[in-house]
Design a protein around this motif. Structure first.
Motif, short mmCIF file in Angstrom:
data_model
loop_
_atom_site.label_atom_id
_atom_site.label_comp_id
_atom_site.label_asym_id
_atom_site.label_seq_id
_atom_site.Cartn_x
_atom_site.Cartn_y
_atom_site.Cartn_z
N SER A 184 -28.24 39.44 5.97
CA SER A 184 -29.69 39.31 5.82
C SER A 184 -30.34 39.28 7.20
N THR A 185 -31.63 39.57 7.24
CA THR A 185 -32.32 39.66 8.53
C THR A 185 -32.29 38.33 9.28
N ASN A 186 -32.23 37.22 8.56
CA ASN A 186 -32.21 35.93 9.26
C ASN A 186 -30.83 35.61 9.86
N GLN A 187 -29.90 36.52 9.70
CA GLN A 187 -28.60 36.39 10.36
C GLN A 187 -28.53 37.21 11.64
N THR A 188 -29.64 37.82 12.01
CA THR A 188 -29.74 38.47 13.31
C THR A 188 -29.62 37.39 14.38
N SER A 189 -28.61 37.53 15.25
CA SER A 189 -28.34 36.46 16.22
C SER A 189 -27.23 36.89 17.16
N MET A 190 -26.96 36.03 18.14
CA MET A 190 -25.78 36.16 18.98
C MET A 190 -24.69 35.28 18.39
N TYR A 191 -23.51 35.87 18.19
CA TYR A 191 -22.39 35.12 17.62
C TYR A 191 -21.32 34.94 18.69
N LEU A 192 -20.92 33.69 18.86
CA LEU A 192 -19.94 33.33 19.87
C LEU A 192 -18.70 32.74 19.22
N CYS A 193 -17.56 33.22 19.68
CA CYS A 193 -16.28 32.67 19.24
C CYS A 193 -15.72 31.81 20.38
N ALA A 194 -15.02 30.76 20.02
CA ALA A 194 -14.40 29.91 21.03
C ALA A 194 -13.04 29.44 20.53
N SER A 195 -12.21 29.02 21.47
CA SER A 195 -10.92 28.45 21.08
C SER A 195 -10.62 27.25 21.96
N SER A 196 -9.75 26.38 21.46
CA SER A 196 -9.31 25.24 22.25
C SER A 196 -7.91 24.84 21.80
N THR A 197 -7.22 24.19 22.70
CA THR A 197 -5.90 23.71 22.35
C THR A 197 -6.03 22.45 21.50
N GLY A 198 -5.01 22.10 20.78
CA GLY A 198 -5.07 20.93 19.94
C GLY A 198 -4.73 19.67 20.71
N GLY A 199 -4.74 18.54 20.06
CA GLY A 199 -4.42 17.29 20.72
C GLY A 199 -5.67 16.50 21.03
N TRP B 273 -16.52 29.42 15.39
CA TRP B 273 -17.60 30.41 15.38
C TRP B 273 -18.94 29.68 15.48
N TYR B 274 -19.75 30.12 16.45
CA TYR B 274 -21.10 29.59 16.66
C TYR B 274 -22.10 30.74 16.56
N ARG B 275 -23.34 30.38 16.26
CA ARG B 275 -24.41 31.32 16.51
C ARG B 275 -25.36 30.69 17.52
N PRO C 218 -32.39 31.36 20.54
CA PRO C 218 -33.27 30.75 21.55
C PRO C 218 -33.92 29.48 21.01
N GLY C 219 -33.87 28.43 21.82
CA GLY C 219 -34.50 27.18 21.43
C GLY C 219 -33.69 26.32 20.48
N LEU C 220 -32.58 26.87 19.98
CA LEU C 220 -31.74 26.11 19.04
C LEU C 220 -30.36 25.82 19.60
N GLY C 221 -30.03 26.41 20.72
CA GLY C 221 -28.72 26.18 21.31
C GLY C 221 -27.62 26.86 20.52
N LEU C 222 -26.44 26.27 20.54
CA LEU C 222 -25.28 26.78 19.81
C LEU C 222 -25.10 25.91 18.57
N ARG C 223 -24.98 26.57 17.44
CA ARG C 223 -24.76 25.84 16.19
C ARG C 223 -23.44 26.30 15.57
N LEU C 224 -22.65 25.33 15.15
CA LEU C 224 -21.32 25.61 14.63
C LEU C 224 -21.39 26.11 13.20
N ILE C 225 -20.76 27.26 12.95
CA ILE C 225 -20.76 27.84 11.61
C ILE C 225 -19.50 27.40 10.85
N TYR C 226 -18.35 27.70 11.42
CA TYR C 226 -17.05 27.32 10.85
C TYR C 226 -16.09 27.09 12.00
#
Lengths: 115, 114
Positions: free
Chosen positions: B82-97, B34-36, B39-47
């Motif tokens: 909270s209002t500071n959690q207003t953002s675009m949230y992106l989910c991603a997946s990848s294979t292991g290895g 999970w990323y958020r 603008p100006g901060l790119g993608l930041r990894l949440i978990y």
């Protein structure tokens, strides 16, 4: 702190021109450097990637140039087309836990190609 | 064809509400992220998660939690929005290895907290 710094934030290029986006990193342990492309309303998608043992990788009109000593890498888009208008993110592999590769992303560059 | 889907494209919630964002992948991938995106901060990894019921904190986990009860599903929870959690949230997946670095992203959920 931002471990991968990307510039410029926005870029306007004429159709047929060369688009250049730059990234710099600090962590010498990074060992994989991808670029992602994101169109409006879509999630990012892998465009091209490079490992630090090569200085350049080319796929069609897209080229990554990598300078290990300067800790910089860049994306060059040759013969830029309006369809290339998108947001581009550089990234670096920041480690792995149990096979889950963590990526550190740059701030993004919004590229506009004028027809 | 690789597919990551997110439950909502747009979501509006009130401050203090509990918010669930759902992500499903159909590629049998071990890893989910999970990323958020701001603008100006790119993608930041949440978990992220490398297996069912396993989770690791990313760079900005404060105010968020996650759940992965099934391999294909990864949920992001805002316990008290909270209002500071207003953002675009992106989910991603990848294979292991060790050689599998590509992450496949969903279309994103634009969350507005008022």
């Amino acid at each position: 702190q931002q471990q991968v710094k990307q510039s410029p934030q926005s870029l306007i290029v004429q159709k047929g021109g060369i688009s250049i986006i730059n990234c710099a990193y600090e962590n010498t342990a990074f060992d994989y450097f991808p670029w992602y492309q994101q169109f409006p309303g879509k999630g990012p998608a892998l465009l091209i990637a490079i490992r630090p043992d090569v200085s350049e990788k080319k796929e069609g009109r897209f080229t990554i140039s990598f300078n290990k000593s300067a800790k910089q890498f860049s994306l060059h888009i040759m013969d830029s087309q309006p369809g290339d208008s998108a947001t581009y993110f550089c990234a670096a592999r920041g480690g792995a836990i149990q096979g889950a590769q963590k990526l550190v992303f740059g701030q993004g560059t919004r590229l506009t190609i004028n027809p | 064809d690789v597919k990551v889907t997110q439950s909502s494209r747009y979501l509006v919630k009130r401050t203090g509400e509990k918010v669930f964002l759902e992500c499903v992948q159909d590629m049998d991938h071990e890893n989910m992220f999970w990323y958020r995106q701001d603008p100006g901060l790119g993608l930041r990894l949440i978990y992220f998660s490398y297996d069912v019921k396993m989770k690791e904190k990313g760079d900005i986990p404060e105010g968020y939690s996650v759940s992965r009860e099934k391999k294909e599903r990864f949920s992001l929870i805002l316990e008290s929005a909270s209002t500071n959690q207003t953002s675009m949230y992106l989910c991603a997946s990848s294979t292991g290895g060790s050689g599998s670095y590509e992450q496949y992203f969903g279309p994103g959920t634009r969350l507005t907290v008022t």
